[in-house]
Design a protein around this motif. Structure first.
Motif, PDB file in Angstrom:
ATOM      1  N   PRO A 159     -13.064  -6.716  -2.802  1.00 24.98           N
ATOM      2  CA  PRO A 159     -12.209  -5.632  -3.312  1.00 24.98           C
ATOM      3  C   PRO A 159     -11.757  -5.905  -4.734  1.00 24.98           C
ATOM      4  O   PRO A 159     -11.908  -7.027  -5.257  1.00 24.98           O
ATOM      5  N   THR A 160     -11.196  -4.896  -5.356  1.00 26.16           N
ATOM      6  CA  THR A 160     -10.635  -5.055  -6.696  1.00 26.16           C
ATOM      7  C   THR A 160      -9.213  -5.589  -6.581  1.00 26.16           C
ATOM      8  O   THR A 160      -8.395  -4.994  -5.879  1.00 26.16           O
ATOM      9  N   PRO A 161      -8.898  -6.711  -7.247  1.00 24.38           N
ATOM     10  CA  PRO A 161      -7.528  -7.237  -7.153  1.00 24.38           C
ATOM     11  C   PRO A 161      -6.523  -6.260  -7.755  1.00 24.38           C
ATOM     12  O   PRO A 161      -6.841  -5.538  -8.716  1.00 24.38           O
ATOM     13  N   PRO A 162      -5.317  -6.199  -7.228  1.00 24.44           N
ATOM     14  CA  PRO A 162      -4.297  -5.330  -7.824  1.00 24.44           C
ATOM     15  C   PRO A 162      -3.961  -5.792  -9.244  1.00 24.44           C
ATOM     16  O   PRO A 162      -4.003  -6.989  -9.553  1.00 24.44           O
ATOM     17  N   CYS A 276      -4.356  -6.705   3.524  1.00 23.77           N
ATOM     18  CA  CYS A 276      -4.536  -5.261   3.626  1.00 23.77           C
ATOM     19  C   CYS A 276      -4.258  -4.810   5.047  1.00 23.77           C
ATOM     20  O   CYS A 276      -4.437  -5.574   5.999  1.00 23.77           O
ATOM     21  N   ASP A 277      -3.872  -3.540   5.197  1.00 22.81           N
ATOM     22  CA  ASP A 277      -3.807  -3.014   6.544  1.00 22.81           C
ATOM     23  C   ASP A 277      -5.230  -2.706   7.006  1.00 22.81           C
ATOM     24  O   ASP A 277      -6.169  -2.721   6.197  1.00 22.81           O
ATOM     25  N   PRO A 282      -3.946  -2.125   0.329  1.00 25.41           N
ATOM     26  CA  PRO A 282      -3.377  -3.438  -0.018  1.00 25.41           C
ATOM     27  C   PRO A 282      -1.883  -3.482   0.256  1.00 25.41           C
ATOM     28  O   PRO A 282      -1.166  -2.509   0.018  1.00 25.41           O
ATOM     29  N   ALA A 283      -1.417  -4.624   0.759  1.00 33.88           N
ATOM     30  CA  ALA A 283       0.008  -4.787   1.054  1.00 33.88           C
ATOM     31  C   ALA A 283       0.618  -5.937   0.263  1.00 33.88           C
ATOM     32  O   ALA A 283       1.681  -5.788  -0.327  1.00 33.88           O
ATOM     33  N   TYR A 284      -0.049  -7.094   0.238  1.00 33.15           N
ATOM     34  CA  TYR A 284       0.471  -8.281  -0.442  1.00 33.15           C
ATOM     35  C   TYR A 284      -0.683  -8.999  -1.139  1.00 33.15           C
ATOM     36  O   TYR A 284      -1.820  -8.989  -0.666  1.00 33.15           O
ATOM     37  N   ALA A 304       4.390  -8.253  -3.179  1.00 32.89           N
ATOM     38  CA  ALA A 304       4.107  -6.964  -2.550  1.00 32.89           C
ATOM     39  C   ALA A 304       3.353  -6.072  -3.526  1.00 32.89           C
ATOM     40  O   ALA A 304       3.638  -6.054  -4.723  1.00 32.89           O
ATOM     41  N   VAL A 305       2.378  -5.349  -3.006  1.00 33.46           N
ATOM     42  CA  VAL A 305       1.635  -4.371  -3.797  1.00 33.46           C
ATOM     43  C   VAL A 305       2.343  -3.034  -3.669  1.00 33.46           C
ATOM     44  O   VAL A 305       2.729  -2.613  -2.572  1.00 33.46           O
TER      45      VAL A 305
END
Length: 354
Positions: A159-162, A276-277, A282-284, A304-305
């Motif tokens: 995935p793409t990092p936040p 991720c859920d 993304p969550a954290y 937290a994202v």
């Protein structure tokens, strides 16, 4: 129809495990008959109980799922595909056949289940079947491929990092509550391991690699023992499905997976850590750099994202072959958030945060 099964069907808010363990052959036959009957109003509930009593690859649940996926009702098919996760990787061919179903509800359920049980040997075939991201089914398919690839240590689906601008900190002066980590109690951990392998995304939790977290609700952070034992190489050399976070339901009798822990190398002797859920939101996020690894131990901040309902946190994670621990400020914002998976919350969204 048996009295025990009638009692099972009448249970709504809580389920007495003793009632399940008391089922005899007549009861199990009654459950199967109800799960096979297209006109039974409790068909899906009967199938769900079979997932708890006989999830073997050739057992009653497999028979009921096989029948249900041919039903004309997309809700029945989608529900059966979701329960197929309890059958494990052997159900992949059955579920794979539904990913191109014209009913988006069915296709969405199929991809979500493949995310739980498919292994990397079918990754190329699934990649060919996956629709493009951009709608709910395409986005779920893309995340399913990501999870399957990480489970098998395969590159190309990271995935793409936040961005830094997407990470949230607890604002100065905002009320926050303590996060309390501890070793999980035996009976608490046993609740987690009652879940089928597919429900645990093929991760085999071990108590030594699990941390209990209390933060207004009760969670278990379970790291894949193979990933833990292989640190730091297991996160620095290839993508990994490193673990999961499960939350205890309100009855205190069952766990469900809330977040998946994905890791992958950053190309600079560090690693990305993204929670991720199961839908891919993304969550954290944490990013241990090369300097954060020392003697096989990684220490990094988890942030937290930014997303609807996000609860900012102040946590430092330390991961080593001896286990995972949480340190730092150990706080979670007290702002009211909504658990969108729980329709029983009040209209004002009040509920626990994590």
């Amino acid at each position: 129809m048996t009295a025990n099964v009638d009692q099972l069907m009448a249970s709504r808010d809580t389920l007495d495990p003793a009632l399940l363990s008391a089922l005899d052959d007549d009861d199990r036959t009654d459950l199967l008959n109800r799960a096979l009957a297209a006109d039974d109003p409790n068909r899906m509930r009967a199938m769900a109980f079979l997932s708890l009593t006989d999830p073997s690859p050739d057992g009653a649940l497999a028979q009921a799922v096989g029948r249900a996926v041919t039903d004309s009702d997309p809700f029945v098919v989608a529900g059966a595909l979701a329960l197929a996760a309890c059958l494990g990787s052997g159900a992949v061919p059955l579920v794979q056949g539904a990913v191109s179903n014209g009913e988006s509800l069915v296709a969405l359920s199929a991809w979500a289940t493949l995310e739980q049980i498919a292994t990397s040997d079918v990754l190329d075939a699934l990649h060919q079947l996956a629709p493009s991201p951009g709608d709910e089914v395409g986005d779920q398919a893309a995340f399913a491929l990501t999870v399957i690839a990480h489970r098998g240590g395969q590159t190309g689906f990271e995935p793409t990092p936040p961005a830094d601008s997407d990470l949230r900190a607890i604002p100065a002066g905002q009320a926050a509550s303590a996060i309390t980590p501890s070793a999980p109690a035996d009976d608490d951990f046993a609740l987690l391991t009652r879940l089928a392998a597919g429900e645990l995304y093929l991760i085999g939790p071990e108590q030594r690699a699990t941390v209990a977290i209390d933060c207004g609700e009760h969670l278990l952070l379970a790291i894949d023992p193979a990933v833990l034992d292989g640190l730091p190489n297991s996160v620095l050399q290839a993508p990994a499905l490193a673990g999961l976070v499960a939350d205890l339901d309100r009855s205190g009798t069952s766990y469900g997976v809330r977040h998946l822990v994905l890791t992958w190398p950053d190309g600079s002797n560090g690693a990305h850590v993204l929670l991720c859920d199961p839908g891919g939101t993304p969550a954290y996020y944490g990013h241990p750099a090369e300097s954060d690894f020392s003697d096989g131990t990684a220490t990094f901040a988890l942030s937290a994202v930014d997303r609807p309902g996000a609860g900012p946190i102040a946590v430092t994670v330390t991961a080593a072959t001896s286990g995972v621990s949480l340190g730092g400020d150990l706080q979670v914002s007290d702002e009211i958030v909504t658990d969108r998976r729980d329709p029983t919350l009040d209209d004002d969204g009040s509920g626990a945060v994590a």
